[in-house]
Structure formats: structure tokens, C-alpha cells
Scaffold this active site. Sequence first.
Site: not given
Ligand code: DNO
Length: 403
Positions: A242, A280, A307, A360-361, A377
Amino acid sequence: MIETWRWYGPQDPVSLWDIRQAGATGIVNALHEVPVGEVWHLDQLIERKRIIEWDDSIHPPRPTGLKWDVVESIPVHDSIKLAKPERDKYIQDYITSMKNVASIGVKTIVYNFMPVVDWTRTNLDTELEDRAKALSFEMTDFIAFDVFLLKRDGAEKDYTATEIEKSFARFNEMTDEQKTILQNNIIAGLPGAQEGYTLEEFQKRLGEYKNIDNQQYRENLAYFLKKIVPVAEEEGVRLAIHPDDPPRSLFGLPRIVSTIEDFQSILDITDSLANGFTLCTGSLGASAENDLVKFVEKFGPYIHFTHLRSVKRYDDGSFLEAGHLSGDVDMYAIISAILKEQCSRISNHRTDSRIPMRADHGHVILDDLKKKTNPGYSAIGLLKGMAELRGLEMGILKSGIPC
Ligand code: DNO
């Protein structure tokens, strides 16, 4: 793409049926309760898989329709990051966890190599003009914490005089409560980050990295990868590192997973499909230098997980988590590039032609504004993001992606 959803385990206020109703089919999960560095045992994994995939509260038990697709993350112990003598033991334990995960059929494993802090935000409830709440990284607040609250040795050298002046003014305006909130947001550990610290612990951890520059840190990652990638290959595991979030050095720490060049140098350590990446878009997209479409075109075959989210960038390095289809990330172009990569996997007869994604988020909206939710989340915001991304994908596919 395979639609997945990050579930924090039985403690998550979002239930597995909520996730099913949101339309996801894949679960992203980790044994968050196991301390960093300890082995993930087979019986724990089998139990967790059962909870995810079967509803045992009814008789006879029935499948939830969800599959545990991705482990995010198996965290990497500090001794490996710091090249301590005991790192070999921790690498062996990492390998054992990885094999156990593979043996229950989960083959995509995320990890990161960010030292001390995982993803970092200064504000967890930035109010938007429609009264939704979002996460953000305010450079002035960050500097105020680093220079005036933490009082890190030599911190002033990392910033310009104007930046310091601005953050000093900000710091002076803050109430004690605001200072505590800022400190907690930055170092107490956001969900998914496995560790949180007090100010003293944090200082101590930073101190351990004093003599480690990017070059040394890259060697430490290389040592780790050279041991684990061959085993991942044998087990059919696809590792997916990541990116750093945000993609820049924080607290003078080394950061080596922030740019396209960084990812290339990870591949140069050992060029194997098992040595892959998590794309991501929000993390990498926080820097205008990162061309995300180029990233997909260049590293497509190595992208094992995505992500998807967007950020609104500001000139001083601050960013706000934007809606999934707004902000500075061109989601249309990125999903188009991912779908092209999927086409090329089909022509290459790869069995992993559908790439798992997760929204994501999300923003905190509607009923979630009254609830306690995990930062980033909350169910309804993610549901909205996922629905938007799903619609965009379908639109691109229906209008004919050139395969
Ligand atoms: C947050 C994420 C992090 C990510 C970790 C991967 O939402 O992007 O928690 O999952 O850093 O190891």
C-alpha cells in the site's frame, strides 16, 4: 472489478448483512486483534472465514453470499523495518502467517512499509458545505503539532519560515481540547493502523529511525521482500504493498512508497507478480506529481487491489477527502485504465482478471452523523461511494471499452 468492502471484524458497527445490502461480494479483513509481529494461527483464520461466509445465527446456517477476498493488512514488525538482529525471526513468523492465510484460500495480502505512523490525518470531522463530514490533512495543523506540540528535534528545518509563522498563529488559537484532539488524530492510530502512541512513546519511536535514510530503508524492504516473495510465489499469494498516505515524508521519517519511481524500485528488487501493489488513488492522488493513469498503464499486471477515492488538493500540501467522483482524481480515466488492464489479463489467460476494488473512505452523512463510526468507514458514505463507482464502471463498460 470485484466489489469488496473493508470490514473491521465482529466489533465493526457495520454488519456483514449491511455490506451484502450495499452490493459488495468480497470482504477485506484482518485479524486486528493479533498484536503486530505475532503469528496469525490457522484456527483463528478458519473461525474468521466462517463468520464472514456463513450466518450461523439461523438454522440451518446459510451462506452470507460474501467471500473473504483480501487480507488488509498483515502488519510488518518494526524489527524488520529497522533491520534489527531479531528480524529473521519476525520474517519467519510473517511467512507462517502468510502461508496460513493462503491455506484458507485468501490469496491477496496487503501490507505497508510506512515507519511509525500509518495513514495520517489532522482532522476527522471537517464539515462540508452540505454538513457532511470528511477527513482532511491540514498542513498548518500538522506543522503546529510537529513543531509546537511534539517539539520534535530539528522539525523547524523541514518547513519554511512562513509555514512556521502560520502554524504558530494557529497553535496559539487552539484550545487545550483542540490540541488534544489534534494529537490523538495524528498519533493515537486511525482504524487499520495497528498501533497508537502517547507523545513520549511517539518520540521514542521516531528516535529509533534517526539514522535511517530512504536508501537504508529501501535496503530493509529489499531484505524482507527477497525472503517473502519466493514463498508467496509458491503459495499463489499476491502481495500488494500500500502506498504511503500522504505520499511524502512525515516527521523526518523515511518514505519509500510515494511515487511512481518508488514503485519501480520495489519491482526492481524482485520482478515477480507476487511482488505487487495496491493502487490507492486517494493516497497517491494527494500529490499532483503522481499520474495515476500512467501508474495503471505502467504497472497494470502488478496491481492486485485498488482503493478508489478522490482528494481535493491545496497548494500548501493540504488535502480534503472529496466525494468519490469529485475532487482532483479523474475516476473516469482511472477506472477506464483498470478495465483495460482487466481485458489484457483475459487475453493473457490470467485467472485473476477481475481486480478487487473497494470504495475507500466515505463522508459521514445522513443517519451516520448521529452514530459513532470508524473514521472513513461509515456505512452510508461508503455505500454512496460504491454506488457511484459501480455506476461509472457500468457506464464505461456499456459504452464499449476497447479490449
Ligand atoms: C486507510 C487505509 C490504511 C491501509 C493500510 C494498509 O484507510 O488506507 O489503513 O489500509 O495502511 O496497510
